[in-house]
Design a protein around this motif. Sequence first.
Motif: not given
Length: 373
Positions: A76-95
């Motif tokens: 009742a005090e916190r009516p929404h979830p603490l987490l919202k799905p997002r996902g993360v990409l760890f990006l790498a250049r050729p080097d």
Amino acid sequence: MEKRGIVVIGAGIAGASVAAELAGSGQDVLLLEREMAPGYHTTGRSAALYAPSYGPKVIRALTRASRAAFQAPPTAERPHPLLKPRGVLFLARPDQADSFDAMAAEMDLTRLTPAQALKRLPLLRSEALHGALEDEQAADIDVDALHRQYLRQLTAMGGEMRLRAEVTGLSRDGAGWRIETPLGAIAADIVVNASGAWADDLARAAGVAPVGLVPKRRTAILVSPPVGAEVDGWPMAVDIDEQFYLRPDAGKLLLSPADETPSAPCDAQPDEWDVAVCVDRIQTAFDLPVRRIEHKWAGLRSFVADKAPVVGYAADAPGFFWLAGQGGYGIQSAPALARAAAALVLGQPIPPDIAAEGVTADALAPRREALVA
């Protein structure tokens, strides 16, 4: 002089969460905050991502152990979830192929080709991309809701918070501590140092050996996406060597050069050079013209030598408990770290579910080898 059992100094996420856990264990707890509002500094300026793949080993373990708390159903005090799905990409250049292979070998993440990554995040420049690693468990954290939840829990369990209560003096007083504040002096059996970037300064003022805490400034800016782009469903993107990140934020894009500039403890402000570096790095990796910066800010992330949190009693000062050095991982690890810290304050073992993830008291201890070498 007022007498209290445990005084926690600092009402950011670390102080608020451990104070709530201690009050829930039946302790007499007073939470002191120097600012006019709790969470003014680092807590209020976090990128707010739950990512079990992000951070040093002990941080990843604490983050996994925090999952159940983050997934607790709304109230009742916190009516929404603490987490919202997002996902993360760890990006790498050729080097950065070596960094890519090292992270892929260490963590259970999904490998993506440049073409696959481009489907997840259309702004990517495929010619500058070696590949990506995807963490589908990553999610946005509602930091304000989490912080307020702990503060409500503190007061519901009989604890108290005082604002504009800067600690102006801290000294041993018999078997306990004497704490000077503008609101009067307080005697406490135990002091928990959760003062963030000011933790070493507070220790020195109390005659306690510092742990080598280094506050580091991190810059962020907010910009508009390309016209017509629907960004809210995109994942966050992080350079695999953490040289930048991009995160959707309420229809805008939050960008950072992931800078770590050593700083004195302060109300951090963005530096124009760091803003320029941010734009350059982002535009190298993404097809994102930055024509106007809508908002910019900075925060401090505080680290010790091994980048793991410092949690435990000082060896040279009975009753002085460290809860510092969470770096940029304080929000995502807060639930488990608070429970572990509260147990250690009370002389109890780390809770079994947290220990099962590989978290030990020795790995967090203020006098561990990495900090005294």
